[in-house]
Design a protein around this motif. Sequence first.
Motif, PDB file in Angstrom:
ATOM      1  N   ARG A  23      52.445  45.595  32.435  1.00 20.91           N
ATOM      2  CA  ARG A  23      51.274  44.369  32.731  1.00 20.91           C
ATOM      3  C   ARG A  23      50.163  45.322  33.283  1.00 20.91           C
ATOM      4  NH1 ARG A  23      49.824  40.423  32.471  1.00 20.91           N
ATOM      5  NH2 ARG A  23      50.342  38.977  34.069  1.00 20.91           N
ATOM      6  N   LEU A  24      50.272  46.204  33.810  1.00 21.18           N
ATOM      7  CA  LEU A  24      49.105  46.921  34.766  1.00 21.18           C
ATOM      8  C   LEU A  24      48.208  47.683  33.887  1.00 21.18           C
ATOM      9  CD1 LEU A  24      51.090  47.753  38.259  1.00 21.18           C
ATOM     10  CD2 LEU A  24      49.297  45.707  37.752  1.00 21.18           C
ATOM     11  N   GLU A  25      48.800  48.598  33.097  1.00 21.42           N
ATOM     12  CA  GLU A  25      48.055  49.570  32.510  1.00 21.42           C
ATOM     13  C   GLU A  25      47.218  49.252  31.461  1.00 21.42           C
ATOM     14  OE1 GLU A  25      51.140  53.429  33.265  1.00 21.42           O
ATOM     15  OE2 GLU A  25      51.377  52.230  31.143  1.00 21.42           O
ATOM     16  N   GLY A  26      45.961  49.578  31.507  1.00 18.65           N
ATOM     17  CA  GLY A  26      45.041  49.277  30.378  1.00 18.65           C
ATOM     18  C   GLY A  26      44.412  47.847  30.726  1.00 18.65           C
ATOM     19  N   ASN A  27      44.903  47.027  31.877  1.00 15.50           N
ATOM     20  CA  ASN A  27      44.496  45.845  31.915  1.00 15.50           C
ATOM     21  C   ASN A  27      43.209  45.999  33.198  1.00 15.50           C
ATOM     22  OD1 ASN A  27      44.334  43.141  32.463  1.00 15.50           O
ATOM     23  ND2 ASN A  27      46.355  42.878  32.642  1.00 15.50           N
ATOM     24  N   GLY A  28      41.956  45.076  32.551  1.00 16.91           N
ATOM     25  CA  GLY A  28      40.892  45.191  33.579  1.00 16.91           C
ATOM     26  C   GLY A  28      40.299  46.556  33.865  1.00 16.91           C
ATOM     27  N   ILE A  29      39.909  47.126  32.760  1.00 18.51           N
ATOM     28  CA  ILE A  29      39.412  48.559  33.000  1.00 18.51           C
ATOM     29  C   ILE A  29      37.769  48.334  33.179  1.00 18.51           C
ATOM     30  CG2 ILE A  29      38.648  50.547  31.874  1.00 18.51           C
ATOM     31  CD1 ILE A  29      41.094  50.184  30.037  1.00 18.51           C
ATOM     32  N   LEU A  30      37.706  49.093  34.513  1.00 20.58           N
ATOM     33  CA  LEU A  30      36.405  49.054  35.114  1.00 20.58           C
ATOM     34  C   LEU A  30      35.686  50.627  35.039  1.00 20.58           C
ATOM     35  CD1 LEU A  30      33.961  47.533  36.487  1.00 20.58           C
ATOM     36  CD2 LEU A  30      34.741  48.312  38.668  1.00 20.58           C
ATOM     37  N   PRO A  31      35.045  51.065  33.999  1.00 23.25           N
ATOM     38  CA  PRO A  31      34.689  52.353  33.617  1.00 23.25           C
ATOM     39  C   PRO A  31      33.923  53.007  34.872  1.00 23.25           C
ATOM     40  CG  PRO A  31      34.102  51.221  31.680  1.00 23.25           C
ATOM     41  CD  PRO A  31      34.335  50.029  32.954  1.00 23.25           C
ATOM     42  N   ALA A  32      33.972  54.221  34.940  1.00 24.26           N
ATOM     43  CA  ALA A  32      33.174  54.933  36.151  1.00 24.26           C
ATOM     44  C   ALA A  32      31.693  54.642  36.241  1.00 24.26           C
ATOM     45  CB  ALA A  32      33.579  56.391  36.139  1.00 24.26           C
ATOM     46  N   GLU A  33      31.422  54.768  34.992  1.00 23.18           N
ATOM     47  CA  GLU A  33      29.748  54.617  34.823  1.00 23.18           C
ATOM     48  C   GLU A  33      29.381  53.112  35.376  1.00 23.18           C
ATOM     49  OE1 GLU A  33      31.565  55.645  32.471  1.00 23.18           O
ATOM     50  OE2 GLU A  33      31.236  54.599  30.698  1.00 23.18           O
ATOM     51  N   ILE A  34      30.276  52.142  35.095  1.00 17.03           N
ATOM     52  CA  ILE A  34      29.888  50.867  35.387  1.00 17.03           C
ATOM     53  C   ILE A  34      29.893  50.756  37.065  1.00 17.03           C
ATOM     54  CG2 ILE A  34      30.309  48.248  35.568  1.00 17.03           C
ATOM     55  CD1 ILE A  34      29.493  49.235  33.020  1.00 17.03           C
ATOM     56  N   CYS A  35      31.052  51.433  37.557  1.00 13.15           N
ATOM     57  CA  CYS A  35      31.016  51.586  39.121  1.00 13.15           C
ATOM     58  C   CYS A  35      29.787  52.095  39.754  1.00 13.15           C
ATOM     59  CB  CYS A  35      32.357  52.421  39.549  1.00 13.15           C
ATOM     60  SG  CYS A  35      33.848  51.614  39.172  1.00 13.15           S
ATOM     61  N   GLN A  36      29.284  53.246  39.176  1.00  9.71           N
ATOM     62  CA  GLN A  36      27.824  53.845  39.509  1.00  9.71           C
ATOM     63  C   GLN A  36      26.804  52.794  39.395  1.00  9.71           C
ATOM     64  OE1 GLN A  36      28.047  56.860  40.821  1.00  9.71           O
ATOM     65  NE2 GLN A  36      29.665  58.274  39.695  1.00  9.71           N
ATOM     66  N   THR A  37      26.708  52.073  38.220  1.00  8.85           N
ATOM     67  CA  THR A  37      25.759  51.269  38.061  1.00  8.85           C
ATOM     68  C   THR A  37      25.504  50.020  39.261  1.00  8.85           C
ATOM     69  OG1 THR A  37      25.948  51.736  35.881  1.00  8.85           O
ATOM     70  CG2 THR A  37      24.460  50.091  36.315  1.00  8.85           C
ATOM     71  N   LEU A  38      26.998  49.507  39.164  1.00 13.35           N
ATOM     72  CA  LEU A  38      26.925  48.444  40.235  1.00 13.35           C
ATOM     73  C   LEU A  38      26.993  48.750  41.475  1.00 13.35           C
ATOM     74  CD1 LEU A  38      29.291  46.011  38.127  1.00 13.35           C
ATOM     75  CD2 LEU A  38      26.787  45.830  38.329  1.00 13.35           C
ATOM     76  N   GLY A  39      27.127  50.020  41.902  1.00 13.71           N
ATOM     77  CA  GLY A  39      27.359  50.389  43.402  1.00 13.71           C
ATOM     78  C   GLY A  39      28.767  50.108  43.996  1.00 13.71           C
ATOM     79  N   ILE A  40      29.825  50.028  43.207  1.00 14.08           N
ATOM     80  CA  ILE A  40      31.247  49.717  43.532  1.00 14.08           C
ATOM     81  C   ILE A  40      31.553  50.653  44.610  1.00 14.08           C
ATOM     82  CG2 ILE A  40      33.598  49.259  42.808  1.00 14.08           C
ATOM     83  CD1 ILE A  40      31.585  47.440  41.776  1.00 14.08           C
ATOM     84  N   VAL A  41      32.344  50.181  45.642  1.00 16.45           N
ATOM     85  CA  VAL A  41      32.953  51.038  46.634  1.00 16.45           C
ATOM     86  C   VAL A  41      34.131  50.964  46.945  1.00 16.45           C
ATOM     87  CG1 VAL A  41      30.796  50.996  47.981  1.00 16.45           C
ATOM     88  CG2 VAL A  41      32.193  49.126  48.489  1.00 16.45           C
ATOM     89  N   GLY A  42      34.879  51.787  47.815  1.00 13.49           N
ATOM     90  CA  GLY A  42      36.425  51.626  48.281  1.00 13.49           C
ATOM     91  C   GLY A  42      37.470  52.092  47.173  1.00 13.49           C
ATOM     92  N   PRO A  43      38.470  51.464  47.313  1.00  9.05           N
ATOM     93  CA  PRO A  43      39.458  51.972  46.439  1.00  9.05           C
ATOM     94  C   PRO A  43      39.394  51.685  44.892  1.00  9.05           C
ATOM     95  CG  PRO A  43      40.587  50.736  48.379  1.00  9.05           C
ATOM     96  CD  PRO A  43      39.138  50.747  48.251  1.00  9.05           C
ATOM     97  N   VAL A  44      38.544  50.466  44.693  1.00  9.92           N
ATOM     98  CA  VAL A  44      38.324  50.180  43.506  1.00  9.92           C
ATOM     99  C   VAL A  44      37.318  51.182  42.846  1.00  9.92           C
ATOM    100  CG1 VAL A  44      37.046  48.516  41.988  1.00  9.92           C
ATOM    101  CG2 VAL A  44      38.363  47.610  44.071  1.00  9.92           C
ATOM    102  N   ALA A  45      36.590  51.808  43.342  1.00 12.06           N
ATOM    103  CA  ALA A  45      35.824  52.744  42.821  1.00 12.06           C
ATOM    104  C   ALA A  45      36.635  54.224  42.618  1.00 12.06           C
ATOM    105  CB  ALA A  45      34.439  53.133  43.821  1.00 12.06           C
ATOM    106  N   ARG A  46      37.439  54.446  43.423  1.00 13.93           N
ATOM    107  CA  ARG A  46      38.199  55.378  43.473  1.00 13.93           C
ATOM    108  C   ARG A  46      39.318  55.410  42.444  1.00 13.93           C
ATOM    109  NH1 ARG A  46      37.292  55.114  49.051  1.00 13.93           N
ATOM    110  NH2 ARG A  46      39.675  54.160  49.912  1.00 13.93           N
ATOM    111  N   ALA A  47      39.787  54.280  42.203  1.00 13.46           N
ATOM    112  CA  ALA A  47      40.756  54.000  40.941  1.00 13.46           C
ATOM    113  C   ALA A  47      39.910  54.209  39.626  1.00 13.46           C
ATOM    114  CB  ALA A  47      41.157  52.601  41.181  1.00 13.46           C
TER     115      ALA A  47
END
Lengths: 496, 265
Positions: free
Chosen positions: A331-355
């Motif tokens: 249920r968890l794998e491949g679900n709701g992928i947030l790519p690293a470049e989107i994290c950079q673009t949106l300025g995502i922080v914390g464990p979400v960014a590290r994931a």
Amino acid sequence: MTTPSELLTTGTGRAVAFEKIPRHDLAAFQRIVRREIEGGQRVASFFGSDTGEPGGIDLLMVLANDEDGQLNILSARVEGNSFPSMTPDCNQVHLFEREIAEQFGVRPEGHPWLKPVRYSDPSSLPGSGDFYQVEGDEIHEVAVGPVHAGIIEPGHFRFQCHGEHVFHLEIALGYQHRGIEKALVEQPVKRALHYAETLSGDTTIGHATAYCQLIEALSGCKKTVRAQALRGIALEFERLANHIGDLGALAGDIGFLPTASYCGRIRGDFLNMTAVLCGNRFGRGLLRPGGAGYDLDAAQVDNLLKRLDLGEKDAASAIELMFDAPSVLARLEGNGILPAEICQTLGIVGPVARASGVQRDVRHDHPSGIYRFAQLPLPSWNSGDAFARGYVRWLEIKHSIAFIRDQLHALPAGEIHTATGPLKPGCLAVSLVEGWRGELCHVALTGEQGNVQRYKVTDPSFHNWAGLAHAMRGEQISDFPLNNKSFSLSYCGHDL
Amino acid sequence: MINVIRARIHQKHRTIRFPDAPPPAMPERFRGRPRIDATRCRDGFRICAAACPTNAIVFADGKPLVIDLGKCLFCNDCKLACPEAAISHSTDYRLAVRQHQDLILEPDAALVLAEELGGKMKKLLGRSLKLREVSAGGCNACEADVNVLGTVGWDLGRFGIQFVAAPRHADGLLITGPVTQNMKSALLDTYTAIPEPKIVIAVGSCAISGGPFIDHQEVNNGADSLLPVDLYIPGCPPHPLTILDGLLRLFGRVDDTKIALKKGE
């Protein structure tokens, strides 16, 4: 190359004279910001400030250089009622610009989706007004909230769906808006610490630490190492309780009940460890500007070490069970992928960014207090899916337990509190803390009398809600609860 | 499967036995019901009232001082300010009352703890109480400690009390938060959608008085400015045991003689 006059370079928990902050014309300000963001810096905070000069406002930005552990500050003057939006080519300011428009009535021209952030004007409610819409045969809209099925804070989610498939999710918040930023300036100072503690109740220690660091920076107060160690211990206990509770809730959303029910209780055991420190499960009263409100004696240290050992075993038993179960992983794998470049673009922080493989952590990049002396490993994962967001938190749990144990075994001697004096006039200070959700950023500006003239709070959720909306694109709507829990964001921390 | 069984054995049976047995011990430093030592308080020496963040300490009607537990954040500010130590905290977690005016704590008077519901309501709801929870502002700490009651440690379900997903299924409303302007209409809609007869429970200082956000223009200073409230559970946030004690008192399920507190409390 950065010339010294363009940016004021400082660090977390340091006061700088306001007049030393470079003040640019708007075009130069935006040019510098674009260049620095392209160079790898990110926006930690961006806000307006009314300095009393008629006919406009000041814009202030705090850029974080995680590589060098520096904060760079710059400002600009906006004359009139509008300024050109930077959002189209600098996405991470999208919500900051909406906030500036809402708080000061200054319009970012060209902003692609200009709506209020918190609906502080009583004439309109969150959830009203336009939502982004997809049109076509069999496209339908699903609206959820503000009141939800469980015991959850209010928020409104609007999905554009084709069957189960989600094309787009728009999140409308502001229901929890209670005017804290304004009150931190207008209400008596005796309330300020209580506001910090209730910005987001599950982050009481995190936000109170950020507030206390600002007051200490602005009053030139040096706190003792013992006080810093106590704060670090409390911050990691807060991380543990929330991470364990959320992993249980994640298991609950999957329908894997053993971990769900065990973690619910184990979370309580960790909250009770915080209550050993100060009597309150959320850490209310544990911190005071200048240090800590409570000390630990040898018997309490022993008590905590014993509880920590039991809690560690219980947590490992409950959580490893979940990550060993193929039905959970499916249920968890491949679900709701947030790519690293989107994290950079949106300025995502914390464990979400590290994931998503983006290694940013204030404890590591901008350490203050005890984290300057004691470093934690920085776990990360590359898959950016719901699995990674859960698994990174399990890795963090192990490191936080080890950190607390080390600190309790070697608690520095000394006082726990140093008196704070009056605040220096005409200064600005920035305080960063890695709360369990990610970066908490507090900024304060003092006026001529040493009074707080502007107080700006940026909760990690302010950055990360957009990440959740993005991760839901192309997923099934039935996977929303799972993904929502894997982000575990704060409504009240966003709404202030 | 073997791992699931192994974990089940490791985790044991953990539900507390309260109210049939004494409740779990409160933390040593727990700040429960305040104690006012009127003999220590010097007349006119009002430093505690000045220090209180929510002005919960009042000198009125010729009485030395009273504390409004609906406004009290159970913080340390009064205790730290008073050089005579006239105010301190007991570890008594029992705080729930039925009437707003019963929240006023006087130096020598006992708190009038919540009485059970009257005959018809107790008969209707005493064995099955379905509640709808509305989070109406606040900081999510009260919500967290209401949620805790659903975990295996507390197991609220054994009393027939359950939180339901629709107001139509509910017998009552449990409110947390000061009722922000932005949540007012959603709260009132939810209340209207619950069938009669219904009860309303306000949990936490926000839902009772506005709490730390009292008198902000963005909030409504608590639920009873808008709705009739049947049970007030003070705290910031209240301990789960305080909430459970309040809920059980509605049905006369708490026997105070079974509760052993520290001497003098």
